[in-house]
Design an enzyme around this catalytic site. Sequence first.
Site: not given
Length: 641
Positions: A28, A53, A100, A126-127, A515, A519, A522, A538, A636
Amino acid sequence: MLCLGFTQQLHAFCLNLKKIPALSFYMCGIIGYVGKNSATPILIDGLKRLEYRGYDSAGIAVRGKSAFTVVRRVGRVDQLAAAVAKAKPVGSLGISHTRWATHGGVTEKNTHPHVSSDGKFALVHNGVIENYQSIKKFLIEKGYTFSSETDTEALSNLIAYHYAKEPQQSGTSCFAESVRKSLLHVQGTYGIAVICLDCPMELVGARKGSPLIIGVGDEENILASDVSAFAMRTRNVVYLNDGEVVHIRPDGFTISTITQEEVAAVVQEVDWNIEDSELGTFKNFMEKEIFEQPAALENAMRGRFSDDGSTAMFGGLNLSSKELRYVDRILLCACGTAWHACLVAEYLIERYARIPVEVEYASEFRYRNAPIDKNTLVFVISQSGETIDTLAALKEAKRKGFRTLAITNSVGSSIARETDGGIYQHAGQEVGVASTKAFTSQILISAMVALYLGRLRDLSYEEGRTMVDALRSVPNHVKEILKQADYIKSIADRYAHFKDFLFLGRQSMFPIALEGALKLKEISYIHAEGYPAAEMKHGPIALICEECPSVFLVTGGEIMQKTLANIQEVKARKGPVIVIGPKHCREEIQADEYIEIPDVHDAVAPILATIPLQLLAYHSAVKLGRDVDKPRNLAKSVTVE
Ligand code: G6P
């Protein structure tokens, strides 16, 4: 940061720093305002800048003449802004929050701010208040009521409870004191901003775990999760430390610890490029940040090569050459994309510095209690400098007495303040949730670290000069690759309907394959897996069919022929093949699509191969109509365990 190098900044930041163990956090963004101007537009603008955030829901509370105007909405800040435009909250004191969710569903009732049941206090947080159940039980017995499922509401009511108990000579003096007393009973973590109905021009904040920064303005002061929220108004900032409470008025503020020790504030001027947080002509931040890479890479190198161009130099390592020569092993820790940067760094450091490297997910390392050799250097990488697991891993390593270093993009972040030394990326603010320019800058800096450590050992002067030349050429090569954006878009348009992708590469291209897959998944929500190209046989080869494209990352080195054989294995099974590879291999490789990257030094090839993967993911996501900058369920800066 103006004037200060990493070392000096660390020194300044570490003063008065209380070491409080990290727990779990809400993510957040929060912003509070008190001053001569109308609070509402400043808070809404700040929330928009903090939205990366978290973006499940958002809310605002502004103190009017005799009551708070509280507006809360599920959804994006734009939805809140529309509701605020109708409600028109008037006042010069207010707080706001973008969430969030972790604790309590995404509902309007759970959206911050939370007002105490007596209507006196509004609070954003936040927390996690870990003992909120017992606080809540106590307060219910005292007659306080609750309307949400959150732990935060327990704190707003607890402050109201302490305030009601204080001898009320003047509301002003009791407000901050009530917050402080309440926090003494709180177990858990917080970054909070609180306003009180009785105190028209006062804002109180406190921090333990979550970042909180004061923006010092002209007859106004702002409290926020990060500088981006208020950089349009002021660049003068004070970074609060864990365990501190700040009492803010328009013309000043006082900081103390929750145990009532006075704290001398250090006001610092941040070097903030406002263009970093503006879109300009780009459609979204991810696209902008992909195209900012040549500049970000230049900035990572500026002033960091020796005059004779044979090695790298870093001002903030706080370790002498002699101390570095005694490093027997390096442990790299990070999360997400930064963890992929660690995997590339492992390859680079082992190859050029010949130091054994291990890479750990920070979330695993912190609880794994792995045996570590005494001459190990613990090195973390974090764009935000706030990722909770990376921060905790760093603290755990320090607690055990290891020397620590960090690569981070965020000046003054928790990791920057906690580490013994480090390297700032200077990539500029990264707003898009999917990391792009921060990642390539982390790899470039890792290559410079490998060069620096190598030159302290066996890497020759000539090899050093060759590597420096290769590093210096990277921004221009990236500019050239970016010219292929339209071509890569045309590939993305043709392939975006596929449901599964494989990304395959060997050695330093394996982390780039990981990566590339990350990318794509996401931001486009297409399933993708990264794998070492040879390992495909395999297991993942079972997925190969006409409906499953493989993206191969090819380097021109000694293993090129091996990778070409892997491509043939896919082609033989009718799998579509997209190759990102050197120009000179184009004729030799039978690919359905071929994206050229220049033939370069092995140390910088992973950076160049990353750019087409970013563009492929970006254009696939755009083609599918995704919200590229704010993909679903992500944030983020991950500050929850
Ligand atoms: C989140 C972001 C990723 C990032 C990761 C680590 O998952 O979405 O882009 O790589 O956190 O973040 P850090 O700030 O520590 O690099």
